[in-house]
Scaffold this active site. Structure first.
Site, PDB file in Angstrom:
ATOM      1  N   THR A 180      -4.509  -7.409  -0.895  1.00 50.56           N
ATOM      2  CA  THR A 180      -5.100  -7.488   0.439  1.00 50.56           C
ATOM      3  C   THR A 180      -6.208  -8.517   0.333  1.00 50.56           C
ATOM      4  O   THR A 180      -6.705  -8.745  -0.761  1.00 50.56           O
ATOM      5  CB  THR A 180      -5.744  -6.139   0.828  1.00 50.56           C
ATOM      6  OG1 THR A 180      -4.840  -5.077   0.536  1.00 50.56           O
ATOM      7  CG2 THR A 180      -6.105  -6.075   2.282  1.00 50.56           C
ATOM      8  N   ARG A 208       6.892   0.645   7.159  1.00 52.95           N
ATOM      9  CA  ARG A 208       5.690   1.202   6.541  1.00 52.95           C
ATOM     10  C   ARG A 208       4.454   0.495   7.095  1.00 52.95           C
ATOM     11  O   ARG A 208       4.426  -0.706   7.289  1.00 52.95           O
ATOM     12  CB  ARG A 208       5.778   1.029   5.026  1.00 52.95           C
ATOM     13  CG  ARG A 208       4.585   1.582   4.249  1.00 52.95           C
ATOM     14  CD  ARG A 208       3.682   0.461   3.761  1.00 52.95           C
ATOM     15  NE  ARG A 208       2.564   0.969   2.964  1.00 52.95           N
ATOM     16  CZ  ARG A 208       1.579   0.205   2.514  1.00 52.95           C
ATOM     17  NH1 ARG A 208       1.569  -1.090   2.788  1.00 52.95           N
ATOM     18  NH2 ARG A 208       0.589   0.728   1.815  1.00 52.95           N
ATOM     19  N   SER A 210       0.371  -0.293   6.679  1.00 52.65           N
ATOM     20  CA  SER A 210      -0.699  -0.323   5.691  1.00 52.65           C
ATOM     21  C   SER A 210      -2.006   0.168   6.310  1.00 52.65           C
ATOM     22  O   SER A 210      -2.106   0.381   7.514  1.00 52.65           O
ATOM     23  CB  SER A 210      -0.894  -1.750   5.176  1.00 52.65           C
ATOM     24  OG  SER A 210      -1.649  -2.506   6.100  1.00 52.65           O
ATOM     25  N   ASP A 211      -3.008   0.309   5.467  1.00 49.05           N
ATOM     26  CA  ASP A 211      -4.346   0.697   5.940  1.00 49.05           C
ATOM     27  C   ASP A 211      -5.096  -0.463   6.585  1.00 49.05           C
ATOM     28  O   ASP A 211      -6.096  -0.246   7.274  1.00 49.05           O
ATOM     29  CB  ASP A 211      -5.174   1.201   4.753  1.00 49.05           C
ATOM     30  CG  ASP A 211      -5.460   0.065   3.777  1.00 49.05           C
ATOM     31  OD1 ASP A 211      -6.606  -0.419   3.731  1.00 49.05           O
ATOM     32  OD2 ASP A 211      -4.531  -0.364   3.074  1.00 49.05           O
ATOM     33  N   GLY A 230      -6.268  -2.003  -2.180  1.00 48.46           N
ATOM     34  CA  GLY A 230      -5.690  -1.043  -3.113  1.00 48.46           C
ATOM     35  C   GLY A 230      -4.417  -0.458  -2.531  1.00 48.46           C
ATOM     36  O   GLY A 230      -3.760  -1.078  -1.693  1.00 48.46           O
ATOM     37  N   ILE A 231      -4.075   0.741  -2.948  1.00 49.51           N
ATOM     38  CA  ILE A 231      -2.884   1.395  -2.414  1.00 49.51           C
ATOM     39  C   ILE A 231      -3.229   1.946  -1.025  1.00 49.51           C
ATOM     40  O   ILE A 231      -4.101   2.817  -0.891  1.00 49.51           O
ATOM     41  CB  ILE A 231      -2.399   2.507  -3.344  1.00 49.51           C
ATOM     42  CG1 ILE A 231      -1.956   1.900  -4.682  1.00 49.51           C
ATOM     43  CG2 ILE A 231      -1.241   3.286  -2.706  1.00 49.51           C
ATOM     44  CD1 ILE A 231      -1.478   2.901  -5.700  1.00 49.51           C
TER      45      ILE A 231
END
Length: 317
Positions: A180, A208, A210-211, A230-231
């Protein structure tokens, strides 16, 4: 122009498990420092925090080394779908696009949506907005990301994500992933803004989210601004960016808010990182992963976190 506040700036290019070789480290350092130098000069010349954040995100999206814009990773079907968001701390407005394809700079659409009554758009809406804005179609695919996807396809997509930094030597061991980019700025007027952009985690299920286009991964108010990496699922589960900002708003120092929030994430076995600024000019960064690719300008000099590998969860200045 007389400065009212000393500007501060921090950016990141992802978090992960390793930077393979000094060449990789030095190349990433040059890339991050170049962005810091240009964006900090904009802040000194009177650009607003949001203007600086958008320009910084554009520069990072245009660098094929990072997983955002050009150089974005491929999803399981071999397509690139990107997400980005912008939050202006002065107005308290969040805007973003989710899973957009074939544009060069997703952050541009997030910026446009700041003045829209509908401020977060998904794939079809984002594509329609790009047409309305007459943004030319753009292919963000790079040879390295294509090779990475082909290699992973041959291995039946056993990796949970792609590499955080695109380098030829990384293709030998595809285990680094979590890409990111993000920028957080405090301008001369004392205003904060945060922007985050991503190509996703790579090889993921179609659809999906993402944040990066959620307040969990990107959040700013008049008190603090945070961009996460990150994840994405781990960041969402912690609601990390908003959690840190709310704690600062409730009176906690930025250092303590980062320490508590990263400590909780560590206890919960999350894999993530964050960069942050507060209205006083304090700068902080944190990670539960091995490395955080971040750089900052504290008003006097440029620093970075590329060789920060001690046991501390956070750093600050």
């Amino acid at each position: 122009m007389e400065l009212q506040v000393q500007p501060k700036l921090i950016i990141h290019g992802g978090a992960g498990s390793s930077l393979h070789g000094k060449g990789g480290l030095e190349a990433v350092r040059r890339s991050l420092h170049t962005v810091i130098e240009e964006i900090y000069s904009l802040l000194l010349s009177g650009s607003t925090a949001s203007e600086a954040v958008v320009h910084g995100c554009q520069m990072l999206e245009d660098n094929p080394r990072f997983n955002a814009g050009t150089g974005s990773v491929l999803q399981s079907d071999g397509q690139i779908r990107m997400s980005a968001s912008l939050m202006d701390g002065a107005s308290g407005r969040f805007s973003g696009v989710i899973n957009i394809s074939r544009v060069k700079n997703p952050i541009d659409l997030a910026q446009f949506l700041q003045s829209s009554p509908d401020r977060v758009l998904s794939d079809f809406g984002s594509a329609e907005l790009a047409r309305e804005m007459q943004i030319p179609s753009y292919n963000a695919l790079t040879d390295l990301r294509l090779q990475e996807w082909i290699q992973e396809r041959q291995d039946n997509f056993k990796s949970t994500m792609a590499n955080v930094v695109a380098e030829p030597e990384l293709l030998e061991t595809s285990n680094a992933g979590r890409g990111t980019i993000g920028v957080v700025a405090l301008d001369t007027y004392g205003k904060l803004s945060a922007g985050t952009s991503t190509g996703g985690k790579g090889f993921e299920r179609i659809g999906r989210v993402s944040d990066s286009a959620m307040p969990a991964g990107n959040y700013a108010t008049s008190n603090a601004g945070v961009s996460c990496t990150g994840i994405g699922e781990d960041i969402i589960d912690e609601c990390l960016a908003a959690r840190i900002v709310v704690r600062v708003t409730d009176g906690m120092s930025l250092k303590d808010a980062m320490q508590r929030s990263l400590g909780e994430a560590h206890q919960n076995k999350r894999d993530l990182g964050a960069i942050a600024l507060d209205a006083s000019g304090a700068i902080a960064w944190g990670k539960t992963s091995e490395i955080l690719l971040a750089a900052y300008h504290d008003g006097e000099k440029i620093g970075d976190t590329l060789e920060w590998n001690d046991s501390e969860l956070i750093g600050y200045c």
